[in-house]
Scaffold this active site. Structure first.
Site, short mmCIF file in Angstrom:
data_model
loop_
_atom_site.label_atom_id
_atom_site.label_comp_id
_atom_site.label_asym_id
_atom_site.label_seq_id
_atom_site.Cartn_x
_atom_site.Cartn_y
_atom_site.Cartn_z
N GLN A 192 -7.83 6.53 -10.79
CA GLN A 192 -7.78 6.97 -12.18
C GLN A 192 -6.44 6.65 -12.83
OE1 GLN A 192 -10.17 10.16 -13.34
NE2 GLN A 192 -8.54 11.32 -14.31
N LYS A 193 -5.42 6.41 -12.01
CA LYS A 193 -4.13 5.93 -12.52
C LYS A 193 -4.33 4.78 -13.49
CE LYS A 193 0.26 4.27 -12.26
NZ LYS A 193 0.09 2.86 -12.18
N ASP A 194 -5.24 3.85 -13.13
CA ASP A 194 -5.55 2.70 -13.98
C ASP A 194 -6.86 3.00 -14.70
OD1 ASP A 194 -3.38 0.76 -13.07
OD2 ASP A 194 -4.23 1.40 -11.18
N LEU B 274 0.82 -1.21 0.00
CA LEU B 274 0.00 0.00 0.00
C LEU B 274 0.85 1.26 0.00
CD1 LEU B 274 -2.82 -1.08 2.47
CD2 LEU B 274 -2.79 -1.26 -0.03
N HIS C 101 -3.20 4.19 -2.86
CA HIS C 101 -4.19 3.41 -2.13
C HIS C 101 -4.80 4.24 -1.00
CE1 HIS C 101 -1.35 0.12 -3.59
NE2 HIS C 101 -2.49 -0.24 -4.14
N ARG D 151 4.92 -0.79 -8.44
CA ARG D 151 6.01 -1.22 -9.33
C ARG D 151 7.17 -0.22 -9.37
NH1 ARG D 151 1.40 -3.64 -12.36
NH2 ARG D 151 1.77 -5.88 -12.32
P1 AMP Z 1 -3.47 -2.08 -7.07
O1 AMP Z 1 -3.12 -2.47 -5.68
O2 AMP Z 1 -2.31 -1.66 -7.90
O3 AMP Z 1 -4.37 -3.10 -7.75
O4 AMP Z 1 -4.35 -0.77 -6.95
C1 AMP Z 1 -5.50 -0.73 -6.14
C2 AMP Z 1 -6.26 0.54 -6.43
O5 AMP Z 1 -5.45 1.67 -6.16
C3 AMP Z 1 -6.68 0.61 -7.90
O6 AMP Z 1 -8.00 1.10 -8.00
C4 AMP Z 1 -5.67 1.59 -8.45
O7 AMP Z 1 -6.14 2.29 -9.59
C5 AMP Z 1 -5.45 2.52 -7.28
N1 AMP Z 1 -4.20 3.23 -7.43
C6 AMP Z 1 -2.97 2.71 -7.69
N2 AMP Z 1 -2.05 3.69 -7.82
C7 AMP Z 1 -2.71 4.86 -7.68
C8 AMP Z 1 -2.31 6.24 -7.72
N3 AMP Z 1 -1.05 6.60 -7.94
N4 AMP Z 1 -3.26 7.17 -7.51
C9 AMP Z 1 -4.55 6.82 -7.29
N5 AMP Z 1 -4.98 5.55 -7.23
C10 AMP Z 1 -4.07 4.58 -7.43
#
Ligand code: AMP
Length: 293
Positions: free
Chosen positions: A147-149, A32, A36, A186
């Protein structure tokens, strides 16, 4: 509280629901970070019971991708969730989520084809399947995504619409480091030199935006500007740089309305994605916007 079993989670949630509480949900793969945190804080404002799941979903990694080395940090993650006032942290094991080899899938056509769909076959099918499973387990009132993804958010919105999931989706804006690099689990993979170059990813998107601000409306000219900026800063492995309509990822010749400017690049073995969403009118300023609200 930390829960690892689906049955236990359902039991706890049904008690909350019987007491009239609404449930807000943030699915994550852990490790996290501030992105997150932003999603979790937004979710906390939109429901009575705040639930975060932490699960590295094998189904969304392709062969040769980073599933094995994906950062895992469960104890620290659970502690952070506690500090962020999460009520429940769901931490299932693989045998709980996929007790037999998975043979039932949720797929979204169309939106999963462009951008990351071209280089990560099967990725979005893994995402929609695990999110559908989690929605069926949690039955949240609200779910927050980043919104990153952006393509992932659009694909999940389409799944929710077309399969009638009774959940309201809310987006978090992209959280960035001081130099503009979008925060990501990453980013940990980057060497010092690669981390230096990585700032060019967001800068390249801003260069595209500045070109739009001069009045340029040719999508190819804008994406060429992005590509040139990346190349000039030593990023030569570009998977895509594209400018598409923000609602359905359709191709644009002339840039108009709400659009997404998105890139995917590789620095060494590390794949990074980023995007900005812009509202572009015939004249006037080019503002950053949320993908949907
Ligand atoms: P992940 O753990 O990478 O699957 O991400 C979980 C959630 O956090 C997903 O909805 C992502 O889009 C969001 N997230 C990841 N990185 C960011 C970021 N830099 N800014 C905003 N939300 C993020």
């Amino acid at each position: 509280v930390r829960v690892a079993s689906i049955a236990d989670l359902r039991g706890i949630l049904s008690q909350h629901r019987a007491a009239g509480k609404t449930i807000s949900f943030v699915p994550t793969m852990g490790a996290l970070h501030d992105g997150h945190r932003s999603c979790i804080e937004i979710a906390g404002k939109h429901g009575d019971i705040l639930l975060v799941s932490i699960y590295v979903n094998p189904a969304q990694f392709g062969p040769g991708e980073d599933y094995e080395k994906y950062p895992r940090n469960l104890e620290a993650d659970v502690e952070l969730c506690r500090r962020l006032s999460c009520d429940i942290v769901f931490t299932p094991e693989d045998r709980e989520m996929y007790p037999v080899p998975q043979n039932a899938w949720v797929t979204v056509d169309g939106l999963t084809q462009p951008l990351c769909g071209r280089n990560r076959p099967g990725h979005f099918r893994g995402v929609t399947t695990v999110v559908a499973k989690l929605f069926n387990i949690v039955n949240p009132d609200v779910a927050v995504f980043g919104q990153k993804d952006a393509q992932q958010a659009l694909v999940i919105r389409e799944m929710v619409r077309r399969l009638d999931f009774p959940v309201r989706l809310i987006l978090s804006p992209t959280i960035r480091e001081a130099d503009g690099l979008a925060v990501s689990s990453r980013n940990k993979y980057l060497s010092g030199a690669e981390r230096g170059k990585a700032a060019a990813v967001h800068q390249s998107l801003q260069a595209g935006r500045k070109l739009l601000e001069t009045g340029e409306r040719d999508a190819v000219a804008v994406t060429r500007c992005v590509t040139d900026h990346l190349l000039a800063n030593g990023i030569d492995h570009i998977e895509y740089a594209e400018l598409l309509a923000a609602d359905d990822l359709s191709q644009l010749n002339q840039v108009r309305g709400k659009v997404i400017l998105a890139v995917a690049i590789k620095l060494g073995k590390t794949r990074l994605i980023d995007n900005i969403v812009l509202t572009v009118e015939d004249a006037g300023p080019v503002e950053e916007a949320m993908l949907f609200s």
